[in-house]
Every structure is written in structure tokens, then in C-alpha cells.
Design a protein around this motif. Structure first.
Motif, PDB file in Angstrom:
ATOM      1  N   PHE A   1       0.825  -1.209   0.000  1.00  0.00           N
ATOM      2  CA  PHE A   1       0.000   0.000   0.000  1.00  0.00           C
ATOM      3  C   PHE A   1       0.858   1.258   0.000  1.00  0.00           C
ATOM      4  CE2 PHE A   1      -3.224  -2.955   1.728  1.00  0.00           C
ATOM      5  CZ  PHE A   1      -4.265  -2.662   0.864  1.00  0.00           C
ATOM      6  N   ALA A   2       1.993   1.220   0.645  1.00  0.00           N
ATOM      7  CA  ALA A   2       2.838   2.410   0.762  1.00  0.00           C
ATOM      8  C   ALA A   2       3.685   2.642  -0.479  1.00  0.00           C
ATOM      9  CB  ALA A   2       3.732   2.299   1.992  1.00  0.00           C
ATOM     10  N   ARG A   3       3.888   1.630  -1.323  1.00  0.00           N
ATOM     11  CA  ARG A   3       4.758   1.768  -2.488  1.00  0.00           C
ATOM     12  C   ARG A   3       3.963   2.197  -3.715  1.00  0.00           C
ATOM     13  NH1 ARG A   3       9.579  -2.700  -2.180  1.00  0.00           N
ATOM     14  NH2 ARG A   3      10.000  -2.474   0.035  1.00  0.00           N
ATOM     15  N   ARG A   4       4.693   2.761  -4.687  1.00  0.00           N
ATOM     16  CA  ARG A   4       4.085   3.203  -5.935  1.00  0.00           C
ATOM     17  C   ARG A   4       4.957   2.732  -7.090  1.00  0.00           C
ATOM     18  NH1 ARG A   4       4.036   7.099  -2.196  1.00  0.00           N
ATOM     19  NH2 ARG A   4       2.059   8.072  -1.607  1.00  0.00           N
ATOM     20  N   ALA A   6       6.162   0.010  -7.822  1.00  0.00           N
ATOM     21  CA  ALA A   6       7.282  -0.823  -7.374  1.00  0.00           C
ATOM     22  C   ALA A   6       7.285  -2.160  -8.109  1.00  0.00           C
ATOM     23  CB  ALA A   6       7.195  -1.053  -5.870  1.00  0.00           C
ATOM     24  N   GLN A   7       8.453  -2.718  -8.302  1.00  0.00           N
ATOM     25  CA  GLN A   7       8.603  -4.019  -8.966  1.00  0.00           C
ATOM     26  C   GLN A   7       8.809  -5.158  -7.959  1.00  0.00           C
ATOM     27  OE1 GLN A   7       8.109  -4.269 -12.327  1.00  0.00           O
ATOM     28  NE2 GLN A   7       7.570  -2.115 -12.032  1.00  0.00           N
ATOM     29  N   GLY A   8       8.873  -4.843  -6.681  1.00  0.00           N
ATOM     30  CA  GLY A   8       9.060  -5.871  -5.659  1.00  0.00           C
ATOM     31  C   GLY A   8       8.397  -5.456  -4.358  1.00  0.00           C
ATOM     32  N   ILE A   9       8.383  -6.349  -3.400  1.00  0.00           N
ATOM     33  CA  ILE A   9       7.733  -6.058  -2.114  1.00  0.00           C
ATOM     34  C   ILE A   9       8.678  -6.295  -0.940  1.00  0.00           C
ATOM     35  CG2 ILE A   9       5.353  -6.413  -2.858  1.00  0.00           C
ATOM     36  CD1 ILE A   9       5.528  -9.271  -1.828  1.00  0.00           C
ATOM     37  N   GLY A  10       9.994  -6.209  -1.203  1.00  0.00           N
ATOM     38  CA  GLY A  10      10.930  -6.336  -0.095  1.00  0.00           C
ATOM     39  C   GLY A  10      11.683  -7.644  -0.107  1.00  0.00           C
ATOM     40  N   ASN A  11      12.447  -7.868   0.961  1.00  0.00           N
ATOM     41  CA  ASN A  11      13.297  -9.045   1.085  1.00  0.00           C
ATOM     42  C   ASN A  11      12.876  -9.843   2.306  1.00  0.00           C
ATOM     43  OD1 ASN A  11      15.696 -10.602   2.116  1.00  0.00           O
ATOM     44  ND2 ASN A  11      16.541  -9.866   0.179  1.00  0.00           N
ATOM     45  N   PHE A  12      12.500 -11.100   2.091  1.00  0.00           N
ATOM     46  CA  PHE A  12      11.992 -11.933   3.182  1.00  0.00           C
ATOM     47  C   PHE A  12      13.011 -12.100   4.298  1.00  0.00           C
ATOM     48  CE2 PHE A  12      12.085 -16.242   4.975  1.00  0.00           C
ATOM     49  CZ  PHE A  12      10.905 -16.231   5.690  1.00  0.00           C
ATOM     50  N   TRP A  13      14.273 -12.373   3.925  1.00  0.00           N
ATOM     51  CA  TRP A  13      15.294 -12.651   4.935  1.00  0.00           C
ATOM     52  C   TRP A  13      15.598 -11.415   5.778  1.00  0.00           C
ATOM     53  CZ3 TRP A  13      15.820 -17.495   5.870  1.00  0.00           C
ATOM     54  CH2 TRP A  13      15.613 -18.414   4.850  1.00  0.00           C
ATOM     55  N   GLU A 289      -7.252  -8.480  -7.598  1.00  0.00           N
ATOM     56  CA  GLU A 289      -7.237  -8.460  -6.126  1.00  0.00           C
ATOM     57  C   GLU A 289      -8.437  -9.208  -5.549  1.00  0.00           C
ATOM     58  OE1 GLU A 289      -4.611  -5.501  -7.626  1.00  0.00           O
ATOM     59  OE2 GLU A 289      -6.795  -5.577  -7.894  1.00  0.00           O
ATOM     60  N   MET A 290      -9.589  -9.087  -6.188  1.00  0.00           N
ATOM     61  CA  MET A 290     -10.786  -9.765  -5.677  1.00  0.00           C
ATOM     62  C   MET A 290     -10.692 -11.276  -5.873  1.00  0.00           C
ATOM     63  SD  MET A 290     -12.498  -7.676  -4.106  1.00  0.00           S
ATOM     64  CE  MET A 290     -13.725  -8.913  -3.710  1.00  0.00           C
ATOM     65  N   LEU A 377       0.506 -12.627  -0.983  1.00  0.00           N
ATOM     66  CA  LEU A 377       1.686 -12.039  -1.613  1.00  0.00           C
ATOM     67  C   LEU A 377       1.360 -11.532  -3.017  1.00  0.00           C
ATOM     68  CD1 LEU A 377       4.504 -14.532  -0.522  1.00  0.00           C
ATOM     69  CD2 LEU A 377       4.185 -12.177   0.230  1.00  0.00           C
ATOM     70  N   ALA A 378       0.478 -12.236  -3.715  1.00  0.00           N
ATOM     71  CA  ALA A 378       0.073 -11.784  -5.049  1.00  0.00           C
ATOM     72  C   ALA A 378      -0.663 -10.447  -4.968  1.00  0.00           C
ATOM     73  CB  ALA A 378      -0.801 -12.838  -5.720  1.00  0.00           C
ATOM     74  N   ILE A 379      -1.539 -10.305  -3.975  1.00  0.00           N
ATOM     75  CA  ILE A 379      -2.237  -9.029  -3.763  1.00  0.00           C
ATOM     76  C   ILE A 379      -1.226  -7.929  -3.458  1.00  0.00           C
ATOM     77  CG2 ILE A 379      -3.819  -7.784  -2.240  1.00  0.00           C
ATOM     78  CD1 ILE A 379      -5.373 -10.404  -1.901  1.00  0.00           C
ATOM     79  N   ALA A 380      -0.256  -8.246  -2.591  1.00  0.00           N
ATOM     80  CA  ALA A 380       0.754  -7.247  -2.222  1.00  0.00           C
ATOM     81  C   ALA A 380       1.541  -6.782  -3.441  1.00  0.00           C
ATOM     82  CB  ALA A 380       1.700  -7.833  -1.171  1.00  0.00           C
ATOM     83  N   GLY A 381       1.968  -7.736  -4.269  1.00  0.00           N
ATOM     84  CA  GLY A 381       2.726  -7.368  -5.459  1.00  0.00           C
ATOM     85  C   GLY A 381       1.919  -6.535  -6.429  1.00  0.00           C
TER      86      GLY A 381
END
Length: 437
Positions: A1-4, A6-13, A289-290, A377-381
Motif C-alpha cells: 500500500f505504501a509503495r508506488r 514498485a517491482q518488488g515487495i521487499g526481502n523476506f530474509w 485483487e478480488m 503475496l500476489a495481492i501485495a505485489g
């Protein structure tokens, strides 16, 4: 939600390392020290044999049999007892804060070495809900509007409190069948009264029922009383909390993303009613998303209801049910609800430690977890890749009490429409049978 865009959602590790080092480990250390201070055992020494205040006599079978082929028993008198010890406090702190459940001792937090005092009981219950509740505020901070987090927390808390006021009176009212036998179930200064079967006398009705609601609202599963011994209505509430998807606080992180999925569904419904494209926190909620939200909401009920039906159709599934009728059905439904929603608590009247339930419940746990993680995770991406839509006059405010109510209704309607027919076959009909003259 905070990104615009973006091509990724961060690093799990990175996320896992930070959450472990900066949150879970410090809190676990503090809670473990507090529990040790209350008398929870923490040692690497072996079991201790101690002298008891009185001698105890009991019968034990011998290997021999009498002339009729019956086993011979002998009476043994002893004045010693072996006490189970171990590093309990550190493990309890980790499992409560991490919403895992299970117990260091077999009877879990009903054991005096694991939960000895009212203060330890409070701290362990607080640990169950602490991080899931705090993450609602964290979410508001991360999206730049703390009111969004407060709205989600308010929705969770209202449902949680309302169901406490169902469970406690159900247990405090006791069992009419025991009244007919002359059992005194009145609450007095000397006794807690009500339905005390399966509960610790030192905790009573309120602390036991509160724990039952908290542990199933979160995906914890630890217990300080036996849920199988609750009244039908009192046992139905913990079961239903799991069936809602454990979004009322829920697990560490998983409860929050589960509730956000319901928030996405709520804004979609509201968008249909007002004739505008649904938006949540500046991101358009579209078909993808739905679809993913539908998977998140539908997979656990599918596993629970199909698994329950599958178990009851087979002799192997029925062989482990030790209570007949509606209560036996509730035990199977509870087992699948617990496994399909990652809880871990149980109705003890069902013996799940058999090959049939070990395999199928294990499969349900594995399948349900991954088929929630993947679509979330798909929704987040998808949301991270979108642009932020400016707030306009037709934008639905998602930080208001009205939206919190809409969110609650969405969660309850999904839970009611999905599981009430099954609950009617178990705890509801059992409650009616218990109340009949």
C-alpha cells in the motif's frame, strides 16, 4: 500500500532477521524472566524425585495371571513423586509471543509448573494478543495514516469483546443436567460456580473462558482449560473464532493480512453500492485483487467442511470419536477448524493421534497455509505496482467507525453463511438437547 510503481515487495530474509532480533527475542527474554519470577520452571537439570506429605497407595498390574486367566494386580505404597522439569519458561515465552500454542507439559498452561499464578496467567494471555494487536498500529504508521490501523484494531476488539460476553455467561450458567443431580453451581466466595468441568480451580470460569477466546482469536492454540468440557455454546465460540479465519487479532502478522483481505472485500462491496471503483488506501481494487481475496477467504472453509464430511463418511474417521451424537460431530469439526486455520487447540474427546487424522489434518495445515500466503503475496505485489489514486469526494473513508462496522459485518457474514449450517449440526443442537426438560 505504501509503495508506488514498485517491482518488488521487499526481502523476506531481511524482514525475518529484523523481526526476530528486534522484536521476538527481546520480548521473549523479558517474558521468560517475568515467568521465572512467578515460579515457572526453567532448568536443564533432570527430573527430581521428592518426598510427598502423605503416603499414596495404588494398584499396579503384574505380568502373571490367575487360574482363570485374569491379570493379577498388587498394591504398592509410596511416599515419593517424580516431578517433571525443564526449560519451560523460555519455551512458553516463545510459543505465546509467536502465537504457536502447544505446551511444555501435556496439560499445557493448566499445569502449575507452566502457569502457576494469576499474574503468570495474565502475562501469558497478554503475550498471545500483544504483537497481533500492536501490528494494527504499525500498519497505520507504515501507510502514513494511523487512523487506518485504529479502525482495524477497533473492529477486531469489538468482535473479541462481544464473544467474551457470550462464552463467560455460557460457562457461568453451568449445566442443567448437573443441577438435577444436586450439584451446586452457584458462584460464591468459596467456589467459582458454573461449569467447572475441565477447568483449574485457581483460574475459575472467567480466566478460563477469556483464555479460550484469546487463544482461538489468535492462531495460538495454548489452553489453560479443556475446551471439550465447555458447554455447547461456550465451546462453539472458540470454534467459530477459528472458522472466521483467525482474523480477530490472529497470528503474528497473519491476522493482520487476513483482516486486510476482508477490508478489501468490504470496500469492494461498498464500491458496488455507491457505483464507484473500489479503492483502499489510495489503491484501486480490481478483478485480480478480488480473485486472490476470494481464494484467501474460501480455501480454509473448503478444507474444514470438506475434511469434516470426509472424516465422518469413513470408518477410520469415526473410530477415534469417543463421544456419540452432536458432541462427537463437534469434535471432528473443531479438529478440522483448528488444522485448517493454523490454531492447534483441540476438543480432547477426539483421538487425533492415529494415522488417519495425522495424515489428513497435517495435509490440511500444509495446504491451508500455503494457499493463504501465495494469494496474499500476489495481492501485495499487485498493489505495490499500482499508482496511488488521489482522494476525491467519492472516496470511501476507511478510518471511520462506519467502515469499522462494515468490516465487522463482512467478517461475520462470511463466517455465518459458511459455517452456521455445520454449527447447527453440532454445538447448536447439543445446546438445545442440554436445555430440554
Amino acid at each position: 500500500f505504501a509503495r508506488r510503481n514498485a517491482q518488488g515487495i521487499g526481502n523476506f530474509w531481511v524482514d525475518m532477521t529484523r523481526s526476530t532480533l528486534y522484536i521476538l527475542l527481546p520480548l521473549s527474554l523479558l517474558l521468560a524472566l517475568a515467568l521465572v519470577g512467578q515460579g515457572v520452571v526453567q532448568t536443564f537439570n533432570s527430573y527430581q524425585t521428592v518426598n510427598t506429605l502423605e503416603a499414596v497407595s495404588y494398584s499396579t498390574p503384574k505380568l502373571d495371571v490367575d487360574a482363570e486367566g485374569k491379570p493379577i494386580s498388587e498394591t504398592v505404597t509410596t511416599q515419593t513423586q517424580t516431578l517433571a522439569l525443564g526449560p519451560a519458561a523460555s519455551q512458553i515465552a516463545i510459543k505465546q509471543l509467536g502465537t504457536n500454542g502447544g505446551g511444555f507439559f501435556n496439560v499445557n498452561s493448566a499445569h502449575p509448573f507452566e502457569n502457576p499464578t494469576p499474574l503468570s496467567n495474565f502475562l501469558e494471555m497478554l503475550a498471545i494478543l500483544l504483537i497481533p494487536a500492536a501490528l494494527c498500529y504499525s500498519f497505520g504508521v507504515m501507510v502514513g495514516d494511523t487512523r487506518q490501523g485504529w479502525a482495524i484494531l477497533a473492529a477486531m476488539t469489538l468482535v473479541f469483546v462481544a464473544l467474551i460476553f457470550v462464552t463467560v455467561p455460557a460457562e457461568q450458567s453451568g449445566n442443567p443436567a448437573l443441577v438435577a443431580l444436586g450439584v451446586d453451581q452457584t458462584a460464591t466466595a468459596q467456589q467459582a460456580g458454573g461449569n467447572m468441568e475441565g477447568k483449574e480451580a485457581r483460574f475459575g470460569i472467567v480466566n478460563s473462558a477469556l483464555w479460550a477466546v484469546a487463544t482461538t482469536a489468535a492462531s495460538n492454540g495454548s489452553v489453560n482449560s479443556m475446551h471439550d468440557s465447555y458447554t455447547p455454546l461456550g465451546g462453539m465460540v472458540p470454534m467459530w473464532l477459528m472458522q472466521l479465519g483467525e482474523v480477530i487479532f490472529g497470528g503474528v502478522g497473519s491476522g493482520l493480512y487476513g483482516m486486510i483481505v476482508f477490508a478489501i472485500v468490504a470496500v469492494f462491496i461498498a464500491g458496488l453500492m455507491i457505483g464507484r471503483t473500489p479503492e483502499y488506501l489510495g489503491k484501486k481494487i480490481e478483478a485480480f485483487e478480488m480473485k486472490m481475496a476470494a481464494i484467501v477467504i474460501l480455501v480454509p472453509p473448503l478444507m474444514v467442511l470438506a475434511g469434516t464430511a470426509f472424516s465422518l463418511m469413513l470408518d477410520a474417521g469415526n473410530a477415534s470419536i469417543f463421544n456419540p451424537g452432536a458432541h462427537g460431530f463437534s469434535e471432528v469439526l473443531y479438529a478440522w477448524s483448528s488444522a485448517g486455520n493454523n490454531n492447534g487447540s483441540a476438543f480432547g474427546g477426539l483421538s487425533a493421534n492415529v494415522p488417519f487424522y495425522n495424515f489428513w489434518l497435517g495435509l490440511a495445515m500444509l495446504f491451508s497455509r500455503y494457499w493463504l500466503i501465495i494469494p496474499v503475496l500476489a495481492i501485495a505485489g499487485s498493489l505495490a505496482a499500482k499508482k496511488t489514486v488521489p482522494v476525491g469526494p467519492g472516496t470511501l473513508p476507511t478510518h471511520t467507525p462506519l467502515f469499522a462496522v462494515l468490516l465487522i459485518v463482512t467478517v461475520l457474514m462470511v463466517g455465518a453463511l459458511t459455517f452456521v449450517p455445520a454449527l447447527a449440526l453440532g454445538p447448536i443442537v447439543e445446546q438445545l438437547q442440554m436445555l430440554k426438560p
